[in-house]
Design a protein around this motif. Structure first.
Motif, PDB file in Angstrom:
ATOM      1  N   ASN A   7       0.820  -1.210   0.000  1.00 32.03           N
ATOM      2  CA  ASN A   7       0.000   0.000   0.000  1.00 32.03           C
ATOM      3  C   ASN A   7       0.855   1.262   0.000  1.00 32.03           C
ATOM      4  N   LEU A  65      -5.554  -5.316   1.909  1.00 33.55           N
ATOM      5  CA  LEU A  65      -6.621  -5.147   2.899  1.00 33.55           C
ATOM      6  C   LEU A  65      -6.077  -5.178   4.324  1.00 33.55           C
ATOM      7  N   GLY A  66      -6.799  -4.494   5.205  1.00 31.07           N
ATOM      8  CA  GLY A  66      -6.429  -4.414   6.606  1.00 31.07           C
ATOM      9  C   GLY A  66      -5.863  -3.064   6.990  1.00 31.07           C
ATOM     10  N   TRP A  67      -5.904  -2.104   6.071  1.00 36.16           N
ATOM     11  CA  TRP A  67      -5.320  -0.790   6.320  1.00 36.16           C
ATOM     12  C   TRP A  67      -6.259   0.138   7.085  1.00 36.16           C
ATOM     13  N   PHE A 118      -8.946  -8.346   8.908  1.00 35.68           N
ATOM     14  CA  PHE A 118      -7.598  -8.199   8.358  1.00 35.68           C
ATOM     15  C   PHE A 118      -6.821  -7.120   9.117  1.00 35.68           C
ATOM     16  N   GLY A 119      -7.527  -6.120   9.624  1.00 40.56           N
ATOM     17  CA  GLY A 119      -6.883  -4.995  10.288  1.00 40.56           C
ATOM     18  C   GLY A 119      -6.443  -5.256  11.709  1.00 40.56           C
ATOM     19  N   VAL A 168     -15.370   0.267   6.961  1.00 40.58           N
ATOM     20  CA  VAL A 168     -14.669  -0.935   6.537  1.00 40.58           C
ATOM     21  C   VAL A 168     -15.657  -2.084   6.347  1.00 40.58           C
ATOM     22  N   GLU A 199     -12.216   1.855   3.564  1.00 40.71           N
ATOM     23  CA  GLU A 199     -11.752   0.544   3.115  1.00 40.71           C
ATOM     24  C   GLU A 199     -12.964  -0.387   3.070  1.00 40.71           C
ATOM     25  N   SER A 200     -13.926   0.015   2.243  1.00 41.19           N
ATOM     26  CA  SER A 200     -15.211  -0.676   2.226  1.00 41.19           C
ATOM     27  C   SER A 200     -15.325  -1.710   1.114  1.00 41.19           C
ATOM     28  N   VAL A 201     -14.275  -1.866   0.309  1.00 41.90           N
ATOM     29  CA  VAL A 201     -14.133  -2.931  -0.686  1.00 41.90           C
ATOM     30  C   VAL A 201     -15.342  -2.940  -1.640  1.00 41.90           C
ATOM     31  N   SER A 214     -12.264  -6.687   5.985  1.00 39.07           N
ATOM     32  CA  SER A 214     -11.221  -5.691   6.240  1.00 39.07           C
ATOM     33  C   SER A 214     -11.029  -5.461   7.732  1.00 39.07           C
ATOM     34  N   TYR A 249     -16.696 -12.792   2.505  1.00 40.55           N
ATOM     35  CA  TYR A 249     -15.819 -12.163   1.529  1.00 40.55           C
ATOM     36  C   TYR A 249     -16.554 -12.002   0.202  1.00 40.55           C
TER      37      TYR A 249
END
Length: 572
Positions: free
Chosen positions: A96, A436-438, A466-467, A459, A408-410, A463, A493
Motif C-alpha cells: 500500500n 486489505l487491513g489498512w 484483516f486490520g 470498513v 476501506e469498504s471494498v 477488512s 468475503y
C-alpha cells in the motif's frame, strides 16, 4: 547538539530522527530494540529532542498508522520492527505504501555480529542464529524505495538524512534501514555528522510550452474530461481540480477506488456514478488523466478513436507496473496539483470562457440511489435487510463537513463514493490499493495527525478482521487517537465471491448464489471485541437503531474513546 552528547549510536539515531522532523516512532520491540528503549529513557531524562514513542502490538497496524499520518501531513514517520520476522509482519501494508506513494522510514533490527564473550550487544540467544538470514531486505526489496544497512556509527547521520530525504521526495515511498543491536550500542562517531543539506525536491511543474498546448486543447475541446484518483490527496489538488471545472466546464471522474476526494461531491461537473463515468470516457474528445493508476477498464470501456489523451503524473511511465499500457498521446512528468494549477492559470490569462454548450455532469450533491434510500435509512419504516448505501446515507445525517472519513469498504466502495457527501478538501482518506487491513490502523494515523477532529473509518467485515482490531484499538488508546469504525458486515468475503460468479455465470456457485470459502459460519462478535479493548461497541441489525448507534459512537470519540458500530447489511 546543544548540551546533550549521545553516549551510544542508539541515542544518536533517535536524536537524528527528531532533527529530521520525524515526530513519532511506532515501536514493536524485540531483542534487538533494547538499546533504543534505553536510549529513549536517556534522552527523556536529558530533555533532548526525540520522536514520541508509541507502542504497537502488531507491525502491519503500525505501518498503516504511519501511512495515515503521512496522508494528512506529508511528513514521514518511523516504524521499528524486529529483524526479518517483524519485517514480514508488515505484510501488505508495504504494498500500500508503494502504490499510494507514501513516505515512511522503516527501521529493522539485524542479527548481532559479535559472538565473543563480553561484546556489548553480541549474540546471546538461540534466535540470534535462527534470524541470521541471507537476505533480510529481500522481504521488502520489490516495494521499498531505498534499502541500506547501518554497519558502523560513522555512517549513521548520512543514512538517516538520506532515508528521510528519499522517503519524502520525488515519488515518495518506504525507506528501509537495518541496524544490529551491537552497532546501536557502539559509541557514536566522533564527528556526529550534519543534519542539514538533505533537501527534498520541490514538486515538478510542467514546462510552459506543454502547459500552453494543453490549455489550448482544453479551450478548444467539445467534451473535455478529467480523470483522477489521487490528486485530491493534497488540498492544492482539490482546489486545482475545482478551478479547472469552474473555468472550463471540464467534467471530472473522481475514481471510486481513489480513497480521497478531488472535487466536491456537490459540484455540478462531478460525475459520481459508474455509468456516467463510462459514458464520458467513450464520448470525450479530450481526456486528461492525472494521478490515476487505472483510468478505465479496457475490458468494459475505452476512449473513442479520435480522442486526445493527456497523462500527467510524477512517473507517467509507471515503471513499477510492468504492463501499464494505456494509450497516451502526450505524457507529462509533473506533479498533478501543480500542473492543473498551471493549466488553470493559463486559461485565466487567455480569458477563456467555456461555451455554454459544453455538457455538465448529471450528478449533483448525491446520486439518485442516495435520495431514494434516505427515508428507509432514517425512518425505520422499510422492511428487509439494510444495504450499504443506506448506511452511507445515515452517515450523511451524522457527519459534519470537516469530519475525516477513512475508506476501506471494498465491494461497498462504489456505494460510498456515490452516496457520501464530501464537500471540503482533505476530508477523505484511503490507500486506493489492494492490501486489505489498512482501514483501522490508517484511521488511527489520520486521527493522530488531526487532533480535535472526528475520524470515522468505513470498513467491510473482512477488512475489519484483516486490520487486527485488537492491535488497532490498542494503538488508538496508546496514541490518544480515538476513531469510530463503521463495519459494513455482509457476513463474508463478497469481493472473493463475485469473481466466481463473473467467470462462471452458469456455474453451480452462481446458481446457488454462494461460493466456497466466502462465508463465515461462526464470525466473531465485533462489538464484543471492541468492548474487550476498552472501546464502545454496538451491533446494529434494525434500521431504527442505526442513527442512534452512529451518534453514540461519535459521542464516544468526542470523549476520547474509540468505537465500533457493526452494521449488518444485506447478504448477496
Amino acid at each position: 547538539m546543544d548540551h546533550f552528547q549521545p553516549a551510544t549510536t542508539a541515542e544518536h539515531l533517535l536524536w537524528l530522527l527528531a532533527e529530521h522532523g520525524v515526530e513519532h516512532l511506532f515501536l514493536n520491540p524485540g531483542t534487538d530494540s533494547a538499546p533504543l528503549q534505553e536510549a529513549i529513557a536517556t534522552l527523556a531524562k536529558a530533555g533532548a529532542p526525540a520522536p514520541k514513542v508509541i507502542i504497537c502490538s502488531f507491525e502491519a497496524v503500525a505501518l498503516a498508522a504511519a501511512h495515515g499520518y503521512w496522508q494528512v501531513t506529508r511528513r514521514p514517520q518511523a516504524v521499528f520492527v524486529h529483524v526479518d520476522v517483524g519485517t514480514q509482519n508488515l505484510g501488505a501494508m508495504v504494498h500500500n505504501m508503494l502504490r499510494d506513494r507514501a513516505g515512511v522510514v522503516v527501521i529493522a533490527g539485524k542479527t548481532p555480529y559479535a559472538e565473543e564473550p563480553g561484546a556489548p550487544g553480541g549474540r546471546s540467544h538461540t534466535i540470534h542464529w535462527q534470524q541470521d538470514v541471507p537476505d533480510q531486505a529481500g522481504v521488502v526489496r520489490g516495494y521499498a524505495k531505498w534499502v541500506t544497512e547501518i554497519t558502523r556509527p560513522g555512517m549513521l547521520a548520512r543514512a538517516i538524512g538520506r532515508a528521510v530525504q528519499v522517503a519524502t521526495g520525488g515519488v515518495p515511498g518506504p525507506s528501509y534501514l537495518m541496524v544490529s543491536r551491537d552497532v546501536l550500542m557502539d559509541p557514536p562517531a566522533p564527528e556526529l555528522g550534519r543534519t542539514t543539506g538533505y533537501a527534498v525536491p520541490r514538486p515538478p511543474a510542467a514546462d510552459p510550452e506543454t502547459v500552453r498546448w494543453i490549455a489550448e486543447r482544453v479551450a478548444g475541446a467539445e467534451r473535455p474530461l478529467l480523470i483522477t484518483a489521487k490528486v485530491g490527496r493534497r488540498a492544492e489538488g482539490f482546489h486545482a481540480v475545482t478551478r479547472l471545472a469552474d473555468l472550463a466546464r471540464v467534467r471530472v471522474v473522481d475514481l471510486a477506488e481513489s480513497g480521497c476526494v478531488s472535487i466536491s461531491t456537490s459540484h455540478p461537473m462531478n460525475l459520481l456514478t459508474a455509468a456516467e463515468a463510462q459514458q464520458a470516457v467513450e464520448e470525450s474528445d479530450l481526456i486528461i488523466v492525472v494521478d490515476a493508476d487505472v483510468p478505465w477498464i479496457p475490458r468494459f470501456t475505452h476512449p473513442r478513436e479520435d480522442a486526445t489523451v493527456v497523462h500527467i503524473d510524477v512517473d507517467p511511465l509507471k515503471t513499477d507496473m510492468p504492463m501499464w499500457t494505456f494509450p497516451v498521446d502526450v505524457a507529462v512528468t509533473a506533479d498533478g496539483a501543480t500542473a492543473l494549477g498551471q493549466i488553470a492559470d493559463r486559461l485565466e490569462e487567455i480569458g477563456h470562457t467555456a461555451p455554454a454548450t459544453r455538457p455538465a455532469a448529471t450528478a449533483t450533491a448525491t446520486s439518485t440511489s442516495a435520495s431514494t434510500t434516505a427515508s428507509a435509512a432514517t425512518s425505520g419504516a422499510a422492511e428487509g435487510p439494510m444495504t450499504g448505501a443506506e448506511v452511507v446515507t445515515a452517515l450523511n445525517e451524522v457527519l459534519r463537513a470537516d469530519d475525516l472519513v477513512v475508506e476501506e469498504s471494498v465491494t461497498n466502495a462504489r456505494a460510498l463514493h456515490e452516496n457520501l457527501g464530501r464537500t471540503e478538501a482533505a476530508t477523505m482518506y484511503g490507500t486506493g490499493s489492494p492490501g486489505l487491513g489498512w482501514g483501522l490502523g490508517g484511521a488511527v494515523g489520520v486521527s493522530l495527525a488531526s487532533p480535535g477532529r472526528r475520524v470515522v473509518t468505513v470498513v467491510g467485515d473482512g477488512s475489519f478482521m484483516f486490520g487486527v482490531p485488537t492491535a488497532a484499538l490498542c494503538l488508538a488508546a496508546e496514541a490518544g487517537a480515538p476513531i469510530m469504525a463503521v463495519v459494513l458486515n455482509n457476513d463474508g468475503y463478497r469481493a472473493s465471491r463475485l469473481p466466481v460468479f463473473e467467470l462462471f455465470p452458469e456455474g453451480l456457485s452462481a446458481n446457488r448464489g454462494d461460493a466456497e470459502g466466502t462465508r463465515f459460519s461462526a464470525p466473531p462478535d465485533f462489538a464484543a471485541v471492541a468492548r474487550a479493548c476498552h472501546a464502545h461497541g454496538e451491533t446494529v441489525t434494525d434500521r431504527a437503531d442505526l442513527l442512534p448507534a452512529l451518534r453514540r459512537g461519535l459521542e464516544a470519540v468526542e470523549a476520547g474513546r474509540s468505537a465500533v458500530v457493526d452494521v449488518h447489511i444485506i447478504r448477496d
